[in-house]
Structures are given as C-alpha cells and as structure tokens.
Design a protein around this motif. Sequence first.
Motif, mmCIF file in Angstrom:
data_model
loop_
_atom_site.group_PDB
_atom_site.id
_atom_site.type_symbol
_atom_site.label_atom_id
_atom_site.label_comp_id
_atom_site.label_asym_id
_atom_site.label_seq_id
_atom_site.Cartn_x
_atom_site.Cartn_y
_atom_site.Cartn_z
ATOM 1 N N THR A 89 34.782 30.198 33.108
ATOM 2 C CA THR A 89 34.350 29.323 34.192
ATOM 3 C C THR A 89 35.245 28.108 34.346
ATOM 4 N N SER A 90 36.102 27.868 33.387
ATOM 5 C CA SER A 90 37.023 26.738 33.467
ATOM 6 C C SER A 90 38.003 26.970 34.614
ATOM 7 N N SER A 91 38.191 25.954 35.434
ATOM 8 C CA SER A 91 39.128 26.103 36.552
ATOM 9 C C SER A 91 40.543 26.333 36.037
ATOM 10 N N LYS A 92 40.865 25.762 34.881
ATOM 11 C CA LYS A 92 42.201 25.971 34.296
ATOM 12 C C LYS A 92 42.401 27.447 33.945
ATOM 13 N N ILE A 93 41.392 28.053 33.322
ATOM 14 C CA ILE A 93 41.480 29.468 32.946
ATOM 15 C C ILE A 93 41.543 30.339 34.189
ATOM 16 N N LEU A 120 44.571 32.855 35.101
ATOM 17 C CA LEU A 120 44.352 34.281 35.367
ATOM 18 C C LEU A 120 44.910 34.675 36.736
ATOM 19 N N ALA A 121 44.645 33.853 37.741
ATOM 20 C CA ALA A 121 45.150 34.137 39.085
ATOM 21 C C ALA A 121 46.680 34.135 39.095
#
Length: 176
Positions: free
Chosen positions: A20-24, A28-29
């Motif tokens: 859920t972390s925006s960094k993760i 991934l994207a």
Amino acid sequence: MECKVFRAVNQNAPANNKMTSSKIQKELANACAAEITCAIVDDIGDKYFSLMIDEARDVSVKEQMGVVLQYVNNNGYVIELFLAMVHVPDSSAISLKNAIDCLFAKHGLSLSRLRRQGYDEASNMRGEFNGLKALVLKENPYARYIYCFAHQLQLVIVAVAKDNRIMSDFFSNMLL
C-alpha cells in the motif's frame, strides 16, 4: 515464474504483503514499465519502425510527450505500442527532438531505422523548416512525415462529448 513469486511473497511474508506504500507502488509500476519497454525494444530489434508523437501539458502544467512506435513483427503483423511518456522542458521542436534522441539512445533505438514520423498539425511538429518533422528529416531523409489522423478523431470525440450528454456520460464512465 508466477509460482516462484507467489511462494516467495506469500509464504515468506504473508502479513507484510500489503503493497500500500506509494513508494512501493511506484517502484512496481516502474519495474513493469521497464520490462515492457525492454520487450518492445527487443521485438523491434533491427527492424524498421515508425514513430508517432503527441505533446500536451499534464495536470500539473508540465509539458510531456507521448511516444508510440509502430513496426511489423516476425509474424507479419503490424504492432503499435506505447513506448514512453517523456517530460520535456517546453514544446519547441528542438526540445522534442532532444527528448527523442535521449529516449532512442537510452533504449538502443536508431533514428536511421525510422521510416515514418506522425504528428498533429501544430507548427512545432510539422513545420517545414524548424519543426520536429524537418529536424528528423535532416538526420534521416527516409523518415517520411504522415499526418496523424488519430489526433483528428480525438478532436471530434471531444467536440461530440461536449455537446452530447449521453456521450459525455459514456466517456466519463469509461475513465473510471
């Protein structure tokens, strides 16, 4: 491969696999985008290809350029794939050309393999002497310019959607 990823993530850290972390999510994207880009470039190989570009401002009012490549694959099918969204300092022809050069260099694509360039009718794109079309043609005279009719279709759809509530609702729901 899917089974290995499933085992590694779900068996080793099932409670921590929230992502859920925006960094993760961004990582991934970006990893997916890099793999897809590599697959596109590998499939093109040393084949001839076409380039389609449209530039616009994003919601944060930064100039960006969408890059689409078109080529014929080994099975004889015409493939048209989105390659990248590139931020550019401005929409001048020289800025767009520099961005294309950097993008091609990054992915090992050669401007000499380009056989068609397609843009809209903006003067910075199709300009006979100083437009992007002219800058590319100076470097590769075989990269013929063809007007991008998809841009015309987009303009028609936007005009119809503005004047027709049913169409406007349809496209609004498509974006959700």
